[in-house]
Scaffold this motif. Structure first.
Motif, PDB file in Angstrom:
ATOM      1  N   ILE A   1       0.824  -1.262   0.042  1.00  0.00           N
ATOM      2  CA  ILE A   1       0.074  -0.087   0.059  1.00  0.00           C
ATOM      3  C   ILE A   1       0.981   1.107   0.114  1.00  0.00           C
ATOM      4  CG2 ILE A   1      -1.628   1.298   1.482  1.00  0.00           C
ATOM      5  CD1 ILE A   1      -2.750  -1.352   2.312  1.00  0.00           C
ATOM      6  N   ASN A   2       1.901   1.217   0.815  1.00  0.00           N
ATOM      7  CA  ASN A   2       2.961   2.326   0.917  1.00  0.00           C
ATOM      8  C   ASN A   2       3.476   2.715  -0.587  1.00  0.00           C
ATOM      9  OD1 ASN A   2       4.539   4.253   2.614  1.00  0.00           O
ATOM     10  ND2 ASN A   2       6.146   2.916   1.674  1.00  0.00           N
ATOM     11  N   GLN A   3       3.981   1.717  -1.295  1.00  0.00           N
ATOM     12  CA  GLN A   3       4.520   1.711  -2.782  1.00  0.00           C
ATOM     13  C   GLN A   3       3.357   2.390  -3.601  1.00  0.00           C
ATOM     14  OE1 GLN A   3       6.785  -1.695  -4.180  1.00  0.00           O
ATOM     15  NE2 GLN A   3       7.483  -2.121  -1.901  1.00  0.00           N
ATOM     16  N   PHE A   4       2.106   2.088  -3.299  1.00  0.00           N
ATOM     17  CA  PHE A   4       1.066   2.528  -4.412  1.00  0.00           C
ATOM     18  C   PHE A   4       0.892   3.999  -4.341  1.00  0.00           C
ATOM     19  CE2 PHE A   4      -1.056  -1.968  -4.878  1.00  0.00           C
ATOM     20  CZ  PHE A   4      -0.351  -2.412  -5.521  1.00  0.00           C
ATOM     21  N   TYR A   5       1.160   4.282  -2.903  1.00  0.00           N
ATOM     22  CA  TYR A   5       0.160   5.628  -2.788  1.00  0.00           C
ATOM     23  C   TYR A   5       1.212   6.529  -2.373  1.00  0.00           C
ATOM     24  CZ  TYR A   5      -4.224   3.228  -3.025  1.00  0.00           C
ATOM     25  OH  TYR A   5      -5.284   2.366  -3.409  1.00  0.00           O
ATOM     26  N   PHE A   6       2.250   6.413  -1.794  1.00  0.00           N
ATOM     27  CA  PHE A   6       3.088   7.146  -0.925  1.00  0.00           C
ATOM     28  C   PHE A   6       4.546   7.312  -1.533  1.00  0.00           C
ATOM     29  CE2 PHE A   6      -0.116   5.647   1.863  1.00  0.00           C
ATOM     30  CZ  PHE A   6      -0.821   6.873   2.116  1.00  0.00           C
ATOM     31  N   LYS A   7       5.002   8.798  -1.526  1.00  0.00           N
ATOM     32  CA  LYS A   7       6.511   8.918  -1.618  1.00  0.00           C
ATOM     33  C   LYS A   7       6.854  10.232  -1.421  1.00  0.00           C
ATOM     34  CE  LYS A   7      10.063   8.975  -5.275  1.00  0.00           C
ATOM     35  NZ  LYS A   7      10.289   8.841  -6.808  1.00  0.00           N
TER      36      LYS A   7
ATOM     37  N   ASN B   1       3.990  11.990   1.463  1.00  0.00           N
ATOM     38  CA  ASN B   1       3.113  12.555   0.740  1.00  0.00           C
ATOM     39  C   ASN B   1       2.521  11.538  -0.412  1.00  0.00           C
ATOM     40  OD1 ASN B   1       1.198  14.475  -0.275  1.00  0.00           O
ATOM     41  ND2 ASN B   1       2.787  16.068  -0.780  1.00  0.00           N
ATOM     42  N   TRP B   2       1.289  11.879  -0.895  1.00  0.00           N
ATOM     43  CA  TRP B   2       0.861  11.037  -1.977  1.00  0.00           C
ATOM     44  C   TRP B   2       1.624  11.213  -3.303  1.00  0.00           C
ATOM     45  CZ3 TRP B   2      -3.232   8.448  -0.538  1.00  0.00           C
ATOM     46  CH2 TRP B   2      -4.089   8.881   0.687  1.00  0.00           C
ATOM     47  N   LYS B   3       1.947  10.096  -4.059  1.00  0.00           N
ATOM     48  CA  LYS B   3       3.070   9.927  -4.901  1.00  0.00           C
ATOM     49  C   LYS B   3       2.567  10.850  -6.174  1.00  0.00           C
ATOM     50  CE  LYS B   3       4.698   5.955  -6.605  1.00  0.00           C
ATOM     51  NZ  LYS B   3       4.614   4.445  -7.075  1.00  0.00           N
ATOM     52  N   TRP B   4       1.254  10.895  -6.418  1.00  0.00           N
ATOM     53  CA  TRP B   4       0.799  11.727  -7.517  1.00  0.00           C
ATOM     54  C   TRP B   4       0.916  13.177  -7.231  1.00  0.00           C
ATOM     55  CZ3 TRP B   4      -2.068   8.076  -5.305  1.00  0.00           C
ATOM     56  CH2 TRP B   4      -3.039   8.588  -4.518  1.00  0.00           C
ATOM     57  N   LYS B   5       1.180  13.565  -5.974  1.00  0.00           N
ATOM     58  CA  LYS B   5       1.365  15.118  -5.786  1.00  0.00           C
ATOM     59  C   LYS B   5       2.883  15.340  -5.777  1.00  0.00           C
ATOM     60  CE  LYS B   5      -2.467  16.528  -3.213  1.00  0.00           C
ATOM     61  NZ  LYS B   5      -3.110  17.581  -2.169  1.00  0.00           N
ATOM     62  N   ASN B   6       3.536  14.444  -6.131  1.00  0.00           N
ATOM     63  CA  ASN B   6       5.039  14.502  -6.304  1.00  0.00           C
ATOM     64  C   ASN B   6       5.395  14.361  -7.660  1.00  0.00           C
ATOM     65  OD1 ASN B   6       5.959  15.160  -3.825  1.00  0.00           O
ATOM     66  ND2 ASN B   6       6.295  13.161  -3.129  1.00  0.00           N
ATOM     67  N   GLY B   7       4.338  14.302  -8.552  1.00  0.00           N
ATOM     68  CA  GLY B   7       4.510  13.904 -10.065  1.00  0.00           C
ATOM     69  C   GLY B   7       4.564  12.430 -10.570  1.00  0.00           C
TER      70      GLY B   7
END
Length: 271
Positions: A248-254, A263-269
């Motif tokens: 779950i962490n890999q899917f959503y967060f970075k 933060n959410w991955k998509w907020k970091n591009g």
């Protein structure tokens, strides 16, 4: 007859008490520009009750969010009359009281937290995608009338696509998203005593939970809080449970959860 002993626990700071072993992080909202939400992780699923209450008390909106839960079990045990008395007496504005209640009085089998929350109108309608259900009756819609007279519809779905289709056509506006990591277990073998766990393939997990999946986009747009129960004993062990949490962490967060700038991955591009 054994005399009842009343135990009084004095907390050093009763205004910032959470159930034991819980982790909580404030995150930017996954879709809103300036919004924030909280994500809470714990082993015992009943601890979700504490956070649902906390978030409802903080928002003070007339209607609580609906609950979308992914779980192996249904966790839909109705509160008995004694439990209703306890719930009626609970001070929902007191973190210490709610934390102690969640730990010591909610069912230790971790199957009563959802309808206890519904009874107090802390969650709205309830949507559960699960594997537990040995008869057709187990999958029928139900209704709970809470202490204030509000009706809460309880719907259970055998297939993820059924849950997705229903919610995408619903008028729900706010969501508490709840995942029990034993959702990723297909079979524990507990029914035949051999305890051989089988699991969803990572490809199927990604297909279901990918951020571009229609239902996930629908949930994230409406998200008011995110709870994750790790429950390692139902996942085949601590390492298996941690593996699913990391998925779950890999899917959503970075960066990853609970790092300083998570933060959410998509907020970091990223996607």
């Amino acid at each position: 007859m054994r005399e009842k002993v009343k135990t009084v626990v004095e907390f050093r700071n009763p205004y910032h008490i959470e159930p034991p072993g819980t982790l909580r992080q404030i995150l930017s909202h996954p879709t809103q520009e300036n919004g924030v939400i909280e994500l809470a992780i714990f082993q015992e699923h009943r601890y979700a009750f504490f956070f649902w209450n906390k978030w409802v008390q903080k928002c003070k909106t007339p209607e609580p969010p609906c609950l979308v839960s992914l779980d192996w079990h249904q966790d839909l045990c109705y509160p008995c009359e004694t439990e209703k008395e306890w719930l009626n007496e609970l001070d929902l504005l007191n973190d210490a009281d709610v934390s102690a209640f969640t730990w010591s009085k909610l069912n230790g089998l971790n199957d009563g937290q959802i309808l206890a929350a519904a009874y107090l109108n802390l969650v709205g309608n309830i949507y559960v995608h699960c594997r537990q259900g040995n008869s057709k009756d187990a999958w029928k819609d139900e209704e709970l009338i809470d202490k204030f007279g509000n009706a809460h519809i309880i719907r259970k779905f055998e297939e993820f696509e059924e849950l997705e289709s229903f919610l995408l056509n619903s008028n729900e506006e706010k969501v508490f998203f709840d995942i029990d990591l034993d959702f990723f277990v297909l079979d524990s073998g507990l029914h035949n005593g051999i305890f051989e766990f089988t699991y969803l393939k990572k490809g199927r997990i990604k297909e279901i939970l990918h951020s571009e999946r229609a239902l996930m986009k629908w949930i994230f747009k409406r998200l008011e809080g995110f709870t994750i129960a790790t429950e390692p004993e139902h996942c085949g062990g601590l390492l298996k449970s941690n593996k699913f949490l990391d998925t779950i962490n890999q899917f959503y967060f970075k960066p990853e959860l609970f790092s300083p700038k998570a933060n959410w991955k998509w907020k970091n591009g990223d996607t």
